[in-house]
Scaffold this motif. Structure first.
Motif, short mmCIF file in Angstrom:
data_model
loop_
_atom_site.label_atom_id
_atom_site.label_comp_id
_atom_site.label_asym_id
_atom_site.label_seq_id
_atom_site.Cartn_x
_atom_site.Cartn_y
_atom_site.Cartn_z
N SER A 67 44.01 35.01 36.73
CA SER A 67 42.72 34.80 36.05
C SER A 67 42.66 33.32 35.67
O SER A 67 43.61 32.80 35.09
CB SER A 67 42.63 35.68 34.80
OG SER A 67 42.65 37.03 35.19
N SER A 117 34.62 30.91 36.11
CA SER A 117 35.90 31.64 36.14
C SER A 117 36.02 32.31 37.50
O SER A 117 35.02 32.62 38.15
CB SER A 117 35.98 32.67 35.03
OG SER A 117 34.97 33.63 35.21
N HIS A 118 37.25 32.55 37.90
CA HIS A 118 37.52 33.27 39.14
C HIS A 118 37.23 34.74 38.82
O HIS A 118 37.80 35.30 37.88
CB HIS A 118 38.98 33.07 39.53
CG HIS A 118 39.35 33.73 40.82
ND1 HIS A 118 38.59 33.63 41.96
CD2 HIS A 118 40.41 34.50 41.14
CE1 HIS A 118 39.18 34.32 42.93
NE2 HIS A 118 40.28 34.86 42.47
N LEU A 119 36.32 35.37 39.55
CA LEU A 119 35.87 36.70 39.15
C LEU A 119 36.51 37.81 39.96
O LEU A 119 36.63 38.94 39.49
CB LEU A 119 34.34 36.79 39.25
CG LEU A 119 33.58 35.79 38.35
CD1 LEU A 119 32.09 35.84 38.66
CD2 LEU A 119 33.85 36.08 36.88
N GLN A 120 36.88 37.50 41.20
CA GLN A 120 37.45 38.55 42.05
C GLN A 120 38.22 37.91 43.19
O GLN A 120 37.79 36.86 43.73
CB GLN A 120 36.28 39.39 42.61
CG GLN A 120 36.70 40.64 43.36
CD GLN A 120 35.47 41.36 43.92
OE1 GLN A 120 34.35 41.20 43.44
NE2 GLN A 120 35.70 42.15 44.95
N GLY A 164 40.08 29.89 34.30
CA GLY A 164 38.79 29.44 33.76
C GLY A 164 38.69 27.93 33.88
O GLY A 164 39.72 27.23 33.90
N GLN A 178 40.77 41.93 36.65
CA GLN A 178 39.81 42.10 37.76
C GLN A 178 40.06 41.11 38.89
O GLN A 178 39.38 41.19 39.90
CB GLN A 178 38.37 41.98 37.26
CG GLN A 178 37.95 40.62 36.72
CD GLN A 178 36.49 40.61 36.27
OE1 GLN A 178 36.12 41.27 35.30
NE2 GLN A 178 35.65 39.86 36.97
N THR A 179 41.04 40.22 38.75
CA THR A 179 41.24 39.20 39.80
C THR A 179 42.48 39.49 40.65
O THR A 179 42.72 38.82 41.63
CB THR A 179 41.43 37.80 39.16
OG1 THR A 179 42.58 37.86 38.31
CG2 THR A 179 40.20 37.41 38.36
N SER A 203 38.67 36.69 29.82
CA SER A 203 37.65 37.76 29.95
C SER A 203 37.72 38.42 31.33
O SER A 203 37.10 39.46 31.55
CB SER A 203 36.25 37.16 29.75
OG SER A 203 36.00 36.18 30.74
N THR A 204 38.49 37.86 32.26
CA THR A 204 38.54 38.46 33.62
C THR A 204 39.91 39.07 33.91
O THR A 204 40.20 39.46 35.04
CB THR A 204 38.27 37.38 34.69
OG1 THR A 204 39.36 36.45 34.67
CG2 THR A 204 36.96 36.67 34.45
#
Ligand SMILES: Nc1c(/N=C/[C@H](O)[C@H](O)[C@H](O)COP(=O)(O)O)[nH]c(=O)[nH]c1=O
Length: 360
Positions: A26, A42-45, A28, A20-21, A16-17
């Motif tokens: 990405s 999750s790693h978001l950025q 989880g 954006q990372t 889902s990310t």
């Protein structure tokens, strides 16, 4: 839930990310104790907390004696937060499930070794195929230091991307064009040739109802021939122009000081040089929207990893209509690039075909 289902949840959270990372992968993570999920992260950025940090923060003290499912090998390096392997050890987890190892040879296996030295059981490979696919572009970049290249073309059923007069509005549907913007949103950069800029005057921005990130707009323009009022010269998104060594960079840059110009040493632009330059700039994923001549160059030099063909149920005809992949035709069919279809899906009235060169 089974261990497969816990890892599937971690993989879904990572998927889902995607986009954006960057420049990070990405990732989880799911923490489980006594058959109960007590942490998801999750790693978001890039620059923010890693997935394990979020999941373990949620789990708190309850994590002791539990297990964690993580889609990529926990890190051992000091970034914004301490190494995740140390954090897992600090929380005294009993077992760690890792879907795939870090692709970076400098760190591959170091996280596993650290966990095992601390007496934590490690199982590698649960959900590995999906974990490798999820960060395919990141892994490719880590291995080659070149961007993962996706060619995108929208065409009629007979492979035309424009009429002989250059008209192409529109071939595919709103739905298909929206899908193109989802691809732009997850790519670091988008690339077109100067002919597409001159003919279509595209914006090359991401215009999704829910918003999204604009990729860096990269224009291959040997002689800096695009018009001064071209929309891609606006300041809505970053634009880099790659030109040959005969181009008058000084004049162009004085007219467009906010545009980054990269002048290659040769008079002709070679795709391999473009990919080296973009790799050095840290571009991990490149979405090539053509046009025909540009696609021809990438295909001839076999320097692409995927192609997305959007095909409309229309027949245009005409040997003089514009074809999806231009340039010179090989003499023999054996010289065609052999691909494998990885997916075919219907999008509105159109179909989206994804194909990849056969693994070398
Ligand atoms: N003509 C078609 C396409 N045309 C794609 C051309 O590259 C066109 O110039 C750019 O997509 C325009 O970019 P922007 O919207 O200004 O940011 N692409 C599609 O997916 N379907 C079509 O029918």
């Amino acid at each position: 839930m089974t261990k497969e289902e816990y890892m599937a949840l971690a993989l879904s959270v990572a998927e889902s990310t995607i986009g954006q990372t960057s420049p990070n992968p990405s990732v989880g993570a799911v923490v489980v104790k006594g058959g109960r999920i007590i942490g998801i992260g999750s790693h978001l950025q890039a620059g923010k907390e890693h997935a394990e940090v979020h999941a373990l923060a949620q789990a708190g003290e309850g994590a002791e004696g539990g297990e964690i499912y993580v889609t990529l090998e926990p890190c051992v390096h000091f970034g914004k937060t301490p190494p995740c392997a140390d954090l897992i050890i600090k929380h005294k987890l009993k077992k760690v499930y890792i879907a795939c190892l870090d692709p970076n040879p400098a760190v591959a296996g170091k996280g596993v070794a650290k966990l095992e030295q601390a007496g934590i059981e490690v199982e590698i490979g649960l959900g590995e195929a999906r974990a490798l696919e999820l960060n395919r572009k990141f892994f490719y970049f880590m291995k080659t230091r070149r961007p993962y290249v996706t060619l995108k073309a929208a065409m009629t059923l007979d492979g035309k991307t424009a009429t002989s007069s250059g008209d192409s509005k529109w071939i595919t549907s709103e739905e298909a064009r929206l899908d193109v913007h989802k691809e732009r949103d997850i790519h670091d950069a988008i690339l077109v040739g100067s002919q597409t800029v001159i003919k279509d005057n595209p914006q090359l921005t991401t215009r999704l109802p829910q918003g999204g990130k604009n990729p860096i707009r990269i224009i291959l323009d040997t002689n800096l021939s695009i018009h001064d009022d071209a929309r891609i010269l606006d300041q809505v998104a970053s634009t880099w122009i790659i030109c040959g060594n005969k181009a008058d960079v000084e004049t162009f840059s004085s007219n467009h000081p906010h545009i980054e110009v990269m002048q290659l040493p040769a008079d002709k632009i070679r795709i391999s040089d473009v990919l080296d330059v973009l790799g050095e700039k840290g571009v991990q994923s490149l979405y090539v929207e053509g046009g025909s001549t540009i696609h021809g160059a990438f295909v001839r030099e076999q320097l692409f990893q995927e192609c997305h063909w959007y095909i409309a149920p229309k027949l245009l005809g005409g040997a003089n209509a514009i074809t999806a992949v231009g340039g010179e035709s090989p003499l023999f069919m054996n010289d065609a690039s052999s691909l494998t279809f990885t997916s075919v899906e219907q999008i509105g009235p159109d179909i989206k075909v994804v194909a990849r060169p056969k693994e070398a």
